[in-house]
Structure formats: C-alpha cells, structure tokens
Design an enzyme around this catalytic site. Structure first.
Site, PDB file in Angstrom:
ATOM      1  N   ARG A 272       0.848  -1.189   0.000  1.00 42.65           N
ATOM      2  CA  ARG A 272       0.000   0.000   0.000  1.00 42.65           C
ATOM      3  C   ARG A 272       0.884   1.239   0.000  1.00 42.65           C
ATOM      4  O   ARG A 272       1.866   1.325   0.733  1.00 42.65           O
ATOM      5  CB  ARG A 272      -0.930   0.014   1.223  1.00 42.65           C
ATOM      6  CG  ARG A 272      -2.115  -0.930   1.087  1.00 42.65           C
ATOM      7  CD  ARG A 272      -3.058  -0.464  -0.013  1.00 42.65           C
ATOM      8  NE  ARG A 272      -4.165  -1.359  -0.254  1.00 42.65           N
ATOM      9  CZ  ARG A 272      -4.176  -2.314  -1.168  1.00 42.65           C
ATOM     10  NH1 ARG A 272      -3.095  -2.532  -1.902  1.00 42.65           N
ATOM     11  NH2 ARG A 272      -5.244  -3.047  -1.362  1.00 42.65           N
ATOM     12  N   GLU A 301      -2.637   8.046  -6.281  1.00 42.47           N
ATOM     13  CA  GLU A 301      -2.861   7.261  -7.502  1.00 42.47           C
ATOM     14  C   GLU A 301      -4.036   7.839  -8.275  1.00 42.47           C
ATOM     15  O   GLU A 301      -4.996   8.322  -7.664  1.00 42.47           O
ATOM     16  CB  GLU A 301      -3.110   5.787  -7.137  1.00 42.47           C
ATOM     17  CG  GLU A 301      -1.901   5.124  -6.483  1.00 42.47           C
ATOM     18  CD  GLU A 301      -2.122   3.641  -6.162  1.00 42.47           C
ATOM     19  OE1 GLU A 301      -3.243   3.133  -6.440  1.00 42.47           O
ATOM     20  OE2 GLU A 301      -1.207   2.993  -5.651  1.00 42.47           O
ATOM     21  N   HIS A 321       0.375   0.196  -9.897  1.00 42.58           N
ATOM     22  CA  HIS A 321      -0.503  -0.650  -9.072  1.00 42.58           C
ATOM     23  C   HIS A 321      -1.031  -1.837  -9.885  1.00 42.58           C
ATOM     24  O   HIS A 321      -2.237  -2.113  -9.921  1.00 42.58           O
ATOM     25  CB  HIS A 321      -1.668   0.165  -8.511  1.00 42.58           C
ATOM     26  CG  HIS A 321      -2.288  -0.452  -7.289  1.00 42.58           C
ATOM     27  ND1 HIS A 321      -2.894   0.285  -6.303  1.00 42.58           N
ATOM     28  CD2 HIS A 321      -2.400  -1.748  -6.886  1.00 42.58           C
ATOM     29  CE1 HIS A 321      -3.359  -0.517  -5.359  1.00 42.58           C
ATOM     30  NE2 HIS A 321      -3.075  -1.753  -5.696  1.00 42.58           N
TER      31      HIS A 321
END
Length: 445
Positions: A272, A301, A321
């Site tokens: 994370r 993000e 990601h």
C-alpha cells in the site's frame, strides 16, 4: 388525548432506536429483485452469470460517489468495487439500502470499515486474491534492483554504446550478486510467505517481522523471525513491504526508519502506498542512503512522474498498481466477489459471509430490553416469538422464509397468510416442558 401523546412518544423512541438498523436483503417471489452494482468498473460479464437468477446487476464506472447514479444510491443492496474509488463515512451514508460491499482484492483501506459496520453494512474482501501474481511481481522488482535490467534497457534505448569492459562497468554500475544477501519482509501473510519461498530459491537469506503472527511458521518455511522492526531494518540488504495499511502503520517507512536501514539498502513496496513517506524516500535516494527503490503502489494514484516528490528521484522503478494483475487472477477475484454477494443475498449478514472484515463494528439489531413491545405488530408479538423487536423470527407454521427480515419502526406486514395461532391456555400437565426454551411470553419472568 394524553393516551395519543403517550403512543406518539413511544413511536418516536422506537424510530430513534431503529434508525441505524438496516434490514436483511429481502429475496424471494414476494419481493422485487435486489440491485447489485459494480461501482468503479463497467464490465459485469463475469459477475452476471453468478447473480442473474436472483439479482439485477448494474455498473457505474464511477471514481467518486458524486458519479454514482441516484438509483444505485437509493436501491442497491450490494456493491462490488476495486481500489480506484474511496468510500468514507459521508459517502457510505448516501447509500440508503446498502447491506454489503465486496472489495475485489485483498486490501480494504479505501473503505471506512468502522463507519460501514456502524451503518449495518458488511465489508468483505478476497484475501487470497492474486497472491502468486503479487509475489512474482515483488521478486521481479527485487531482481531488477539487483541486476539493473531496467536501467540497462533504458541505456540502450537512449543510444548508449556498450562494448568495452569500461562501458559495461559504467552502464551496469550498482549491479550486485544475490546469493548471501538478506531479504527482510515486513508482514508475513499469504503474499509475504510466497515471496519468501521464491526468494530462497535465488539464494536470499530471508528474515521477517510480523507482530501479529503466531510463532512456528518460520520453522516450516526455513526463514528467520525478528521481533522488532529495528532489528529487521538493521539486518536487511533489501526491505520489502507486505502489510495492510491502517492508522497505526501509515508512513511506516519514513525519515527515522530509513536512517535505521543499512547504508545502500534496497526498498520494495507492492502493498500500500501510504506505508512509505515518499518525500523521505526521495531524499534518501538522492543522498544515496537507499541505493534503489521499486514501487508498485503510491501515496497518490494514479501515479505520474510529472508531479509529486518522486519526480526527480534517481534509481527508482515505478509501476501503476499492477502487481496483482493477471487474466487468471482477475477472473478468480471477480468470481469470488460475486459469490460473496450471492451468500449475502441468500443467507444472513454477516453470519453467512466468508470474508467479512468489519464484524467487530457491525450493528445488526437492538437489544430487546430497550424497545417498547407495544410498538411491534400484534401478529409478531407473543408466545411464539422472542426476538429483538423489528426482527421477524420464523417459527414452525409461521411466516415463510421470504418474509424474514427487519421491519423498520415496527411497520405492519401486509400478507394474505392466516394469523399465528397462540395457545389460549396453559399446556397440559402431561405435556413435556423443554428446559431452556426461550419462546415464553416476553413479559413473563
């Protein structure tokens, strides 16, 4: 007049108590088909076959609740979501009928699970999702940092001539041997263990820090456990993060913890983004305290090199990601999410759910003692039932399963079934009495 006022006060008191209680999902021929929505996607081809016989499935393709259709906010009882949308308490309160959220993935830090539980909304995840893919991607990042493949490729694309030994030394500067290096894993769940198995095959000595894990797992996998974060940082040549994000470990890697790492260590994060203070990391990369870093997740993000503290950081690999993704993993995650929604519709929430992550915060009903019995519909109050008011308990010969649910505020149920017949007198002395039977009249002591 006084009697009317008395009943009005009791009714208002009941309404306040039941305000936060959401009913079980009503499913059956006597009820409309429940609505299930995919919040931040548009492809429901995998979910539809699993749910089409008992629910209407819709998609929103939203990035915030402002983009979610009003019908979904008002009527959806189930929601599926990826990591690209965030649901705060304020967002969750906009959903009027929502009972279950399934996060298509393992992380759930983008949902306020405490607020959801207090609102009667179960939050589930897919904890085994993409374990292999994430572990493989992590090891790829580690190998890339040690063997410098990304930078060698970039040098060739930029036209760098690599022929002489001196040129090779220059362009491959920083490449290192793996055998004998120590890999430190922060968090040793499914993904951390999968990384350990892979890393050992390359010659790493593996250590891990996980204060929540019981003793013994290190013996079965042939790795070493350390009991403080400081010990792990001090001993590791490469540190890899494999823990969930919560209020306790935000910016776990910061200026202070970076200074506890070995000079010139590597850092990898496919867990994370909030675990790493990117400003501190950028400064450490520029100063050479960290030799290189590979990040699949970021504080903000979608990630862009054009902005943020990492835009000028050297020796950095970033991916968007995607460590979790493969076609096979995506299919399995979506099937598992739809199956969890199906459990919610056909069973009870949260008891029937396999991966509910907020049970400790969950509010399902109000204790019997705090609700006035006279506000309950007469058919559902008496010797046959002893359940929290507002919950329709089904006894043999009573209401069909389709009618089971919560009746907010004690609203009368309309149906064409005969009323429940209660005994007009005490049972015969010859009739055996079941000890511990909880179905006596609520007023009896």
């Amino acid at each position: 007049m006084a009697l009317v006022d008395k009943h009005k006060v009791k009714r208002q008191r009941l309404d306040r108590i039941c305000e936060g209680i959401r009913p079980q999902i009503m499913n059956g021929p006597l009820h409309p088909r429940p609505l299930v929505a995919l919040l931040d996607g548009r492809d429901c081809t995998v979910e539809m076959p699993i749910l089409k016989d008992l629910a209407t499935v819709a998609f929103c393709d939203a990035q915030s609740t402002q983009e979610i259709h009003e019908k979904v906010l008002n009527e959806a009882v189930g929601a599926m979501m990826y990591h690209t949308i965030t649901l705060t308490r304020e967002d969750l309160e906009k959903f009027k009928a929502l009972r279950v959220i399934v996060r298509i993935g393992s992380g759930y830090d983008n949902v306020d699970i405490k607020a959801a539980g207090e609102l009667g909304i179960a939050v589930c995840n897919i904890p085994s999702a993409a374990v292999e893919e994430t572990a493989d991607s992590t090891v790829c990042h580690i190998l890339n940092l040690y063997r410098r493949n990304t930078w060698l490729y970039q040098a060739l694309r930029e036209g760098t001539r690599v022929q002489s030994v001196e040129q090779i030394r220059e362009v491959a500067s920083g490449a290192a041997r793996i055998r004998g290096e120590t890999l430190g894993l922060i968090g040793f769940g499914r993904t951390g263990q999968a990384v350990a198995v892979r890393a050992k095959a390359f010659g790493f000595s593996v250590i891990f820090y996980d204060p929540y894990l019981q003793d013994g797992i290190e013996r079965s996998l042939g790795v070493q456990r350390v009991y403080t974060l400081q010990d792990l940082l001090y001993q590791s040549d490469c540190v890899s993060l494999h823990c969930n994000l919560n209020e306790h470990n935000h910016h776990l890697i910061n200026d202070f913890t970076i200074k506890q790492m070995r000079q010139g260590a590597f850092l990898v994060n496919a867990a994370r983004g909030g675990l790493v203070d990117e400003k501190a990391l950028a400064q450490a990369l520029k100063e050479g305290r960290i030799r290189g870093a590979a990040l699949d997740v970021h504080e903000s993000e979608p990630f862009s090199f054009a902005q943020g503290p990492l835009k000028d950081a050297p020796n950095l690999i970033c991916t968007p990601h995607t460590a979790w993704y493969s076609e096979q993993a995506s299919l399995e995650m979506r099937e598992a999410a739809a199956t969890e929604i199906r459990r919610a519709i056909t069973g009870r929430i949260p008891e029937s759910l396999r991966n509910c992550v907020n049970k400790e915060f969950f509010v399902t009903s109000t204790p019997w003692s705090v609700i006035d019995q006279q506000a309950i519909h007469p058919e559902l109050n008496g010797a046959t039932y002893r359940y929290p008011p507002g919950i329709v308990g089904v006894a043999p010969g009573g209401l069909p399963p389709a009618m089971e649910g919560i009746i907010p505020g004690g609203i009368p149920v309309t149906h064409n079934l005969p009323t429940v017949a209660h005994p007009s007198q005490a049972p015969s002395p010859n009739q055996p009495t079941k000890h511990g039977d909880n179905r006596e009249h609520p007023n009896e002591q």
